[in-house]
Each structure stands twice: as structure tokens, then as C-alpha cells.
Design a protein around this motif. Structure first.
Motif, PDB file in Angstrom:
ATOM      1  N   GLY A  90       0.803  -1.224   0.000  1.00 34.69           N
ATOM      2  CA  GLY A  90       0.000   0.000   0.000  1.00 34.69           C
ATOM      3  C   GLY A  90       0.831   1.267   0.000  1.00 34.69           C
ATOM      4  O   GLY A  90       0.492   2.238   0.683  1.00 34.69           O
ATOM      5  N   GLY A  91       1.950   1.253  -0.754  1.00 38.77           N
ATOM      6  CA  GLY A  91       2.758   2.467  -0.877  1.00 38.77           C
ATOM      7  C   GLY A  91       3.797   2.647   0.211  1.00 38.77           C
ATOM      8  O   GLY A  91       4.436   3.699   0.295  1.00 38.77           O
ATOM      9  N   ASP A 118      14.728   1.794  -0.483  1.00 40.73           N
ATOM     10  CA  ASP A 118      13.491   2.585  -0.476  1.00 40.73           C
ATOM     11  C   ASP A 118      12.322   1.747  -0.960  1.00 40.73           C
ATOM     12  O   ASP A 118      11.160   2.038  -0.638  1.00 40.73           O
ATOM     13  CB  ASP A 118      13.642   3.819  -1.383  1.00 40.73           C
ATOM     14  N   ALA A 119      12.626   0.706  -1.760  1.00 46.01           N
ATOM     15  CA  ALA A 119      11.552  -0.120  -2.317  1.00 46.01           C
ATOM     16  C   ALA A 119      12.046  -1.536  -2.561  1.00 46.01           C
ATOM     17  O   ALA A 119      13.193  -1.757  -2.967  1.00 46.01           O
ATOM     18  CB  ALA A 119      11.040   0.482  -3.621  1.00 46.01           C
ATOM     19  N   PHE A 120      11.159  -2.488  -2.325  1.00 47.55           N
ATOM     20  CA  PHE A 120      11.398  -3.901  -2.623  1.00 47.55           C
ATOM     21  C   PHE A 120      10.327  -4.353  -3.603  1.00 47.55           C
ATOM     22  O   PHE A 120       9.130  -4.190  -3.347  1.00 47.55           O
ATOM     23  CB  PHE A 120      11.347  -4.731  -1.339  1.00 47.55           C
ATOM     24  N   VAL A 121      10.759  -4.893  -4.759  1.00 42.15           N
ATOM     25  CA  VAL A 121       9.825  -5.288  -5.821  1.00 42.15           C
ATOM     26  C   VAL A 121      10.006  -6.780  -6.121  1.00 42.15           C
ATOM     27  O   VAL A 121      10.852  -7.154  -6.935  1.00 42.15           O
ATOM     28  CB  VAL A 121      10.039  -4.450  -7.097  1.00 42.15           C
ATOM     29  N   PRO A 122       9.240  -7.652  -5.454  1.00 38.60           N
ATOM     30  CA  PRO A 122       9.296  -9.083  -5.800  1.00 38.60           C
ATOM     31  C   PRO A 122       8.460  -9.346  -7.054  1.00 38.60           C
ATOM     32  O   PRO A 122       7.267  -9.055  -7.082  1.00 38.60           O
ATOM     33  CB  PRO A 122       8.690  -9.764  -4.567  1.00 38.60           C
ATOM     34  N   LEU A 123       9.102  -9.879  -8.088  1.00 36.98           N
ATOM     35  CA  LEU A 123       8.412 -10.133  -9.365  1.00 36.98           C
ATOM     36  C   LEU A 123       8.444 -11.628  -9.649  1.00 36.98           C
ATOM     37  O   LEU A 123       9.304 -12.136 -10.360  1.00 36.98           O
ATOM     38  CB  LEU A 123       9.088  -9.339 -10.494  1.00 36.98           C
ATOM     39  N   GLY A 126       6.508   0.685   0.571  1.00 32.57           N
ATOM     40  CA  GLY A 126       7.826   0.195   0.175  1.00 32.57           C
ATOM     41  C   GLY A 126       7.860  -1.131  -0.548  1.00 32.57           C
ATOM     42  O   GLY A 126       8.852  -1.463  -1.186  1.00 32.57           O
ATOM     43  N   VAL A 127       6.782  -1.929  -0.468  1.00 31.26           N
ATOM     44  CA  VAL A 127       6.739  -3.210  -1.183  1.00 31.26           C
ATOM     45  C   VAL A 127       5.758  -3.089  -2.349  1.00 31.26           C
ATOM     46  O   VAL A 127       4.596  -2.700  -2.161  1.00 31.26           O
ATOM     47  CB  VAL A 127       6.316  -4.364  -0.250  1.00 31.26           C
ATOM     48  N   TYR A 128       6.234  -3.406  -3.550  1.00 27.11           N
ATOM     49  CA  TYR A 128       5.418  -3.286  -4.764  1.00 27.11           C
ATOM     50  C   TYR A 128       5.538  -4.582  -5.565  1.00 27.11           C
ATOM     51  O   TYR A 128       6.635  -5.101  -5.757  1.00 27.11           O
ATOM     52  CB  TYR A 128       5.894  -2.109  -5.625  1.00 27.11           C
ATOM     53  N   TYR A 129       4.406  -5.084  -6.046  1.00 34.18           N
ATOM     54  CA  TYR A 129       4.411  -6.344  -6.796  1.00 34.18           C
ATOM     55  C   TYR A 129       4.367  -6.116  -8.307  1.00 34.18           C
ATOM     56  O   TYR A 129       4.336  -7.077  -9.072  1.00 34.18           O
ATOM     57  CB  TYR A 129       3.227  -7.220  -6.364  1.00 34.18           C
ATOM     58  N   MET A 130       4.351  -4.884  -8.713  1.00 36.89           N
ATOM     59  CA  MET A 130       4.388  -4.538 -10.137  1.00 36.89           C
ATOM     60  C   MET A 130       4.930  -3.125 -10.277  1.00 36.89           C
ATOM     61  O   MET A 130       4.913  -2.350  -9.317  1.00 36.89           O
ATOM     62  CB  MET A 130       3.000  -4.668 -10.765  1.00 36.89           C
ATOM     63  N   VAL A 131       5.418  -2.791 -11.452  1.00 31.91           N
ATOM     64  CA  VAL A 131       5.928  -1.448 -11.726  1.00 31.91           C
ATOM     65  C   VAL A 131       4.939  -0.769 -12.668  1.00 31.91           C
ATOM     66  O   VAL A 131       4.909  -1.063 -13.856  1.00 31.91           O
ATOM     67  CB  VAL A 131       7.336  -1.497 -12.365  1.00 31.91           C
ATOM     68  N   ARG A 132       4.114   0.107 -12.119  1.00 27.69           N
ATOM     69  CA  ARG A 132       3.141   0.798 -12.965  1.00 27.69           C
ATOM     70  C   ARG A 132       3.752   2.040 -13.590  1.00 27.69           C
ATOM     71  O   ARG A 132       3.486   2.357 -14.738  1.00 27.69           O
ATOM     72  CB  ARG A 132       1.904   1.165 -12.150  1.00 27.69           C
TER      73      ARG A 132
END
Length: 337
Positions: free
Chosen positions: A138-139, A243-248, A141-147
């Protein structure tokens, strides 16, 4: 409640569904397109509109969002109609062989053929088994996609994964983010060999950091993400400021109501005949990522091919006594409806 009548109802407004409108239009078949998402483009618009795609013939590189826009321009002469933000919920085959579909909002669609182009169906991201991961969604630091890549401008970023999406975003964000670290549990990648080679070259040039045989095992922060722990397969942990973790790790597909239509299903996909991508139910076709057959490749360009043959099959189903003579657009141009 609205009622619509058309030749083909296309379920799914992703690139394959949109191109199916073009191929059907060449045969003077009218199309109505339904999608549960509020905009056209499917995954291209919802998940990675700014991501470049490299395997569309004639385009060395095209942004996903631009491809959707081009497809919309391409099908404009055929005046397709759309129901967006609604999911097809009910399905009924009528006595005359036609179909009646009803959406979640009560929109009724009467059609002579159905083309399921629902991509992965309704989908959700596969999440790694990391404790407290959801507290940073929810903003935070963890994002499951790059919009929008610009969201990561000048930020420290850890990406996890070994497929095409992880590789492609590592390459793209190398010029956007302050720091990019790609973590992969293995030593070889599932994604395209060319992309893997580019990532290794970027690592050697010091533009990204590549950490193999490792996993992100912990996330830390007070309200927002500040660190992740990367643990090697040898058990050695390393804490990295981020600043961000993006598990893809891809998407978990769910067929939804389509799975209850009496279609032959295999591994959460609809089985089809590659002659015309018809299903076991006459008049229903399936194209793109939602179908399966021997040798299936989940590529947009393969979906375009499937759309062309599906349109031919749909024409024969709707007009069994008519013979269609193939006309080349280079000779006849593009007709309108």
C-alpha cells in the motif's frame, strides 16, 4: 441495465482481444468487448504501461501503453463497443446456438460467437514467503508490479525474481533508480537469455548489483520500508538499505466464472483446437494466455496469430453456408463497419 447485440463478444480487452476486433472487422463481423478492468489494455495497462516490449514484429521497442494506443487506432474503423469495469458472470447457450451473457452489473450481451481473450483470467501477484511483507504494502515500500518507473526515480531498489519481468525491469530501471539490486535464488534465469546477458553486463559495468543463489528473507522498517535482509543459500545474511522492494514472481491465474462454462480445462487454462482456437463448446473460442495446446507459447505475437485464425473460425460458425475469400489489406485497404 443495458442490452447489447453483436456478432462476437470478446471477453478481455488486452492486446490479443483488441487485435481480434481488427481480424473480425476484416470479415465484417461486429465485436463487443468486455473487461473487468476499468480501461482497455489488460495487463499492459494495469501492470506495466511504461514497460518496453521488444518482440512485436516491426517495432524494435514499443512501450506497452503505446502498443495499446496503436491497437485502439487500428480497430477504430470497425467501431467496436466496450463494457469496461464489469466481469462476465452468467453464460447461457440459446436454442438457436447463440449466446446470452450477463455481467456483474447486469449488462446483457447477445452474441453469435464468444472469443475468450482473458489473459490469465483474474489474477493476483505471487508473493514470496517473507514475514511482515504485507505490512509494507500500500505504498509503504513493497510493490508487486511497476506501474510507473518514475515512482522509483533516484531511489534504492531491490528486485527479486528470475523471469522476464525481473530482468526487463532491472535493465530499464538501471537508468532511473539510484541503486538497483537484483536478487535471484538460482544461478541461471528463466527469462530471455539476451536479457540475462544484458543484466550481467550492467552488473560488470557497476550499473546494477546482481546477487545470485540468494533470497530476500526479511523486510524491516518503522512504518515504511528501510532495509531488507538478503540471505545466501549458504546461510549468510546481508542487510541492505532500500526505499523499495519489488518481488516479481509472476501472477497466480484464476479463471473465475469461465471455469464453470463446461469448457475443457487443463492446468487452469482452456484447451483449444489449433485449427481455429475453438473450444469443446461450439461457438466459443479462446485466444492468448488463457488457452493451452501442445507447443503453446505465452507471447503477444502468438496471440495475434491465434486471433486471426479464430476470426476465420468464428465467421464459419456464424455463416456456415458462406465461403470467405481471403482479401489482402495491401490490395483492398481496411474496410469499415
Amino acid at each position: 441495465m443495458s442490452s447489447i447485440s453483436t456478432d462476437i463478444c470478446i471477453i478481455g480487452a488486452g492486446p490479443v482481444g483488441l487485435f481480434a476486433v481488427f481480424e473480425a472487422g476484416l470479415l465484417k463481423l461486429r465485436c463487443h468487448v468486455v473487461d473487468a478492468l476499468p480501461q482497455v489494455g489488460g495487463q499492459l495497462s494495469e501492470i506495466y504501461p511504461k514497460k518496453p516490449i521488444y518482440d512485436i514484429p516491426g517495432f524494435p521497442s514499443v512501450l506497452a501503453g503505446d502498443l495499446v494506443q496503436n491497437l485502439m487506432e487500428q480497430i477504430a474503423p470497425f467501431h467496436p463497443t466496450f463494457t469496461l469495469g464489469e466481469r462476465v458472470e452468467k453464460f447461457e447457450k440459446l436454442d438457436d446456438g447463440s449466446f446470452q451473457l450477463t455481467t456483474t452489473d447486469g449488462t446483457e450481451i447477445h452474441c453469435k460467437a464468444i472469443a475468450i481473450a482473458g489473459g490469465l483470467g483474474s489474477f493476483e501477484p505471487r508473493k514470496p514467503a517473507v514475514e511482515s511483507l504485507e505490512s509494507f504494502e500500500g505504498g509503504k515500500g513493497v510493490y508487486y508490479m511497476v506501474r510507473d518507473p518514475e515512482h522509483f526515480r533516484d531511489k534504492r531498489l531491490v528486485i527479486a525474481g528470475g523471469g522476464d519481468s525481473a530482468l526487463d525491469w532491472t535493465i530499464f530501471l538501471a537508468d532511473v533508480a539510484k541503486e538497483v539490486t537484483l536478487v535471484h535464488r538460482g544461478t541461471t534465469f528463466r527469462g530471455a537469455a539476451d536479457s540475462a546477458e544484458k543484466v550481467k553486463n550492467l552488473h560488470e559495468a557497476g550499473k546494477v548489483r546482481l546477487v545470485l543463489s540468494s533470497n530476500v528473507t526479511h523486510v524491516h522498517g518503522n512504518g515504511t520500508l528501510s532495509h531488507v535482509t538478503i540471505t545466501g543459500n549458504n546461510g549468510e545474511p546481508e542487510q541492505v538499505s532500500v526505499d523499495a522492494f519489488v518481488p516479481l514472481f509472476g501472477l497466480t491465474p484464476k479463471l473465475g466464472p469461465i471455469g464453470e462454462w463446461g469448457l475443457e480445462i487443463e492446468d487452469n487454462a482452456v484447451k483449444v483446437d489449433t485449427l481455429d482456437y475453438s473450444t469443446n463448446v461450439p461457438g466459443i473460442f479462446a485466444i492468448g494466455d488463457i488457452n493451452t495446446y501442445p507447443g503453446k507459447l505465452k507471447l503477444i505475437l502468438c496471440g495475434f496469430h491465434e486471433a486471426a485464425l479464430m476470426a476465420q473460425g468464428a465467421y464459419k460458425h456464424i455463416y456456415p453456408d458462406k465461403k470467405y475469400v481471403l482479401k489482402y489489406t495491401t490490395v483492398n485497404g481496411v474496410p469499415t463497419l
